[in-house]
Write a protein that holds these residues in place. Structure first.
Motif, PDB file in Angstrom:
ATOM      1  N   UNK A  57       0.854  -1.179   0.161  1.00 63.91           N
ATOM      2  CA  UNK A  57      -0.023   0.074  -0.124  1.00 63.91           C
ATOM      3  C   UNK A  57       0.890   1.219   0.095  1.00 63.91           C
ATOM      4  N   UNK A  58       0.983   2.080  -1.060  1.00 65.59           N
ATOM      5  CA  UNK A  58       1.916   3.119  -1.335  1.00 65.59           C
ATOM      6  C   UNK A  58       0.912   4.613  -1.501  1.00 65.59           C
ATOM      7  N   UNK A  59      -0.368   4.343  -1.259  1.00 71.37           N
ATOM      8  CA  UNK A  59      -1.431   5.475  -1.623  1.00 71.37           C
ATOM      9  C   UNK A  59      -1.310   6.589  -0.839  1.00 71.37           C
ATOM     10  N   UNK A  60      -1.466   7.673  -1.077  1.00 69.62           N
ATOM     11  CA  UNK A  60      -1.279   8.955  -0.641  1.00 69.62           C
ATOM     12  C   UNK A  60      -1.216  10.302  -1.289  1.00 69.62           C
ATOM     13  N   UNK A 104       2.988  -4.654   3.277  1.00 72.51           N
ATOM     14  CA  UNK A 104       3.771  -3.502   3.209  1.00 72.51           C
ATOM     15  C   UNK A 104       3.403  -2.350   3.123  1.00 72.51           C
ATOM     16  N   UNK A 105       3.375  -1.593   4.099  1.00 70.25           N
ATOM     17  CA  UNK A 105       2.712  -0.219   4.179  1.00 70.25           C
ATOM     18  C   UNK A 105       3.571   1.053   4.215  1.00 70.25           C
ATOM     19  N   UNK A 106       3.219   1.937   3.092  1.00 69.22           N
ATOM     20  CA  UNK A 106       4.270   3.053   3.058  1.00 69.22           C
ATOM     21  C   UNK A 106       4.121   3.867   4.487  1.00 69.22           C
ATOM     22  N   UNK A 107       5.265   4.495   4.730  1.00 74.91           N
ATOM     23  CA  UNK A 107       5.378   5.637   5.985  1.00 74.91           C
ATOM     24  C   UNK A 107       6.359   6.333   5.370  1.00 74.91           C
ATOM     25  N   UNK A 108       6.944   7.118   6.286  1.00 72.35           N
ATOM     26  CA  UNK A 108       8.303   7.885   5.932  1.00 72.35           C
ATOM     27  C   UNK A 108       8.953   8.437   7.312  1.00 72.35           C
ATOM     28  N   UNK A 134       1.294  12.556  11.404  1.00 73.58           N
ATOM     29  CA  UNK A 134       0.587  11.914  10.582  1.00 73.58           C
ATOM     30  C   UNK A 134       1.310  10.496  10.215  1.00 73.58           C
ATOM     31  N   UNK A 135       2.282  10.243  10.563  1.00 69.59           N
ATOM     32  CA  UNK A 135       3.067   9.098  10.202  1.00 69.59           C
ATOM     33  C   UNK A 135       2.619   7.986  11.377  1.00 69.59           C
ATOM     34  N   UNK A 136       2.573   8.602  12.556  1.00 67.23           N
ATOM     35  CA  UNK A 136       2.090   7.711  13.755  1.00 67.23           C
ATOM     36  C   UNK A 136       0.959   7.421  13.530  1.00 67.23           C
ATOM     37  N   UNK A 137      -0.258   8.160  13.072  1.00 67.20           N
ATOM     38  CA  UNK A 137      -1.614   7.678  12.862  1.00 67.20           C
ATOM     39  C   UNK A 137      -1.545   6.742  11.613  1.00 67.20           C
ATOM     40  N   UNK A 138      -0.935   6.997  10.512  1.00 66.47           N
ATOM     41  CA  UNK A 138      -0.844   6.333   9.365  1.00 66.47           C
ATOM     42  C   UNK A 138      -0.411   4.794   9.788  1.00 66.47           C
ATOM     43  N   UNK A 139       0.663   4.536  10.401  1.00 68.79           N
ATOM     44  CA  UNK A 139       1.133   3.396  10.789  1.00 68.79           C
ATOM     45  C   UNK A 139       0.066   2.473  11.719  1.00 68.79           C
ATOM     46  N   UNK A 140      -0.441   3.441  12.711  1.00 70.71           N
ATOM     47  CA  UNK A 140      -1.374   2.820  13.552  1.00 70.71           C
ATOM     48  C   UNK A 140      -2.477   2.110  12.524  1.00 70.71           C
ATOM     49  N   UNK A 150       4.953  -4.641   7.534  1.00 67.18           N
ATOM     50  CA  UNK A 150       6.310  -3.947   7.444  1.00 67.18           C
ATOM     51  C   UNK A 150       5.837  -2.529   7.150  1.00 67.18           C
ATOM     52  N   UNK A 151       6.413  -1.675   7.802  1.00 69.01           N
ATOM     53  CA  UNK A 151       6.196  -0.143   7.845  1.00 69.01           C
ATOM     54  C   UNK A 151       7.339   0.563   7.178  1.00 69.01           C
ATOM     55  N   UNK A 152       7.358   0.881   5.771  1.00 68.82           N
ATOM     56  CA  UNK A 152       8.379   1.490   5.086  1.00 68.82           C
ATOM     57  C   UNK A 152       8.592   2.874   5.048  1.00 68.82           C
ATOM     58  N   UNK A 153       9.334   3.226   6.207  1.00 62.20           N
ATOM     59  CA  UNK A 153       9.666   4.579   6.585  1.00 62.20           C
ATOM     60  C   UNK A 153      10.907   4.996   5.690  1.00 62.20           C
ATOM     61  N   UNK A 154      10.399   5.680   4.229  1.00 66.56           N
ATOM     62  CA  UNK A 154      11.132   6.123   3.392  1.00 66.56           C
ATOM     63  C   UNK A 154      11.748   7.266   3.577  1.00 66.56           C
ATOM     64  N   UNK A 155      12.966   7.641   3.096  1.00 68.26           N
ATOM     65  CA  UNK A 155      13.727   8.817   2.928  1.00 68.26           C
ATOM     66  C   UNK A 155      13.362   9.569   1.748  1.00 68.26           C
ATOM     67  N   UNK A 156      14.523  10.495   1.302  1.00 67.54           N
ATOM     68  CA  UNK A 156      14.336  11.013  -0.010  1.00 67.54           C
ATOM     69  C   UNK A 156      14.670  10.048  -0.989  1.00 67.54           C
TER      70      UNK A 156
END
Length: 289
Positions: A57-60, A104-108, A134-140, A150-156
């Motif tokens: 899930x990469x939507x947003x 696999x869930x997008x995060x940042x 936002x990221x905390x609520x997104x992951x929750x 798996x929470x994908x905390x992506x950088x640049x």
């Protein structure tokens, strides 16, 4: 594997879908408004999910696509929380034998807020900024899927064809390259190749779950990044963009752009992942072609 993807038309999603297809996986792109998929109403046909081995899930809505105001901040939240929550509830509602093996869930890296010069890993707490909240609520919202998450905390991500770097390369080539503010803030980055490799790595590694920092092992300050990009495009970068100018142009996002995040990829490193581009000069040389 049979892989179900949301956000497959975005910058990262398009390239990930192509990579997974090339690797021999069967990729189904889930689009809003089709197949019983309406996250704003919390609707998703369970049969679409039951046939998948992996859900990504990469939507947003894009974080830097527009100047922030109250309405756009609401869109940033709803486009993420509605999608993640609907997907997680749908997976959890399936019989256990029919659930995908992983979500696999997008995060940042926005999760960490402003960390100054302090190094942070996946075990570090969330910050207290809008993006951190936002990221905390997104992951929750994704955490109750009842399967490996798996929470994908992506950088640049670094690639000239999209994301922030696409705009920066054009600006630098026109002679407008500049550091942001004082340039001392740390920037967590990752080459596109390494991001794609890391996602494939995490699909296969069934022992890994929870947050994973998708960043290079060598974070750099904005000043160092600016000089490296200037070298890569063979242009000078002698300017600095004052903070108040960023605030005028970007709104509240201007403050986020100046935050310092010295993020370390501890989970990937300990799991034995190997980066193709661990240093920023080599990554930018490839990214700008």
């Amino acid at each position: 594997m049979r892989i179900l993807m949301t956000g497959a038309s975005g910058f990262l999603g398009t390239r990930l879908a192509a990579r997974l297809t090339e690797s021999g996986h069967e990729v189904t792109r889930l689009k809003r408004g089709t197949g019983g998929w309406n996250p704003a109403k919390g609707e998703l046909d369970p049969s679409l999910v039951a046939g998948a081995d992996i859900v990504i899930n990469l939507a947003g809505a894009g974080i830097g696509d527009r100047r922030w105001n109250a309405a756009y901040k609401d869109l940033l939240r709803s486009s993420r929380l509605d999608t993640a929550g609907t997907m997680a509830r749908t997976i959890a509602g399936l019989p256990e034998n029919d659930r995908p093996r992983a979500l696999l869930q997008a995060s940042a890296v926005g999760w960490y807020g402003d960390t100054g010069d302090r190094e942070v890993t996946e075990e570090s707490p969330a910050g207290d900024t809008f993006l951190a909240d936002l990221c905390r609520d997104w992951e929750a919202a994704a955490s109750g899927a009842g399967t490996r998450v798996v929470l994908l905390r992506t950088g640049l991500p670094l690639d000239r064809r999209g994301g922030l770097l696409q705009r920066l390369v054009l600006l630098f080539k026109l002679g407008g390259g500049a550091r942001l503010g004082n340039g001392r803030q740390w920037m967590p980055w990752i080459s596109l190749a390494d991001w794609l490799n890391a996602v494939e790595f995490l699909i296969e590694r069934e022992d890994l779950a929870g947050p994973v920092n998708l960043v290079a092992p060598q974070p750099v300050t904005n000043a160092i990044f600016t000089k490296a990009l200037a070298r890569a495009v063979h242009r000078p970068a002698l300017l600095a963009v004052p903070g108040f100018v960023l605030d005028i142009v970007l709104g509240e996002f201007g403050g986020e752009a100046r935050r310092s995040q010295r993020v370390i990829p501890a989970v990937l490193r300990e799991a034995g992942f190997r980066w193709e581009h661990p240093d920023v000069d080599g990554a930018l040389a490839v990214a700008v072609g």
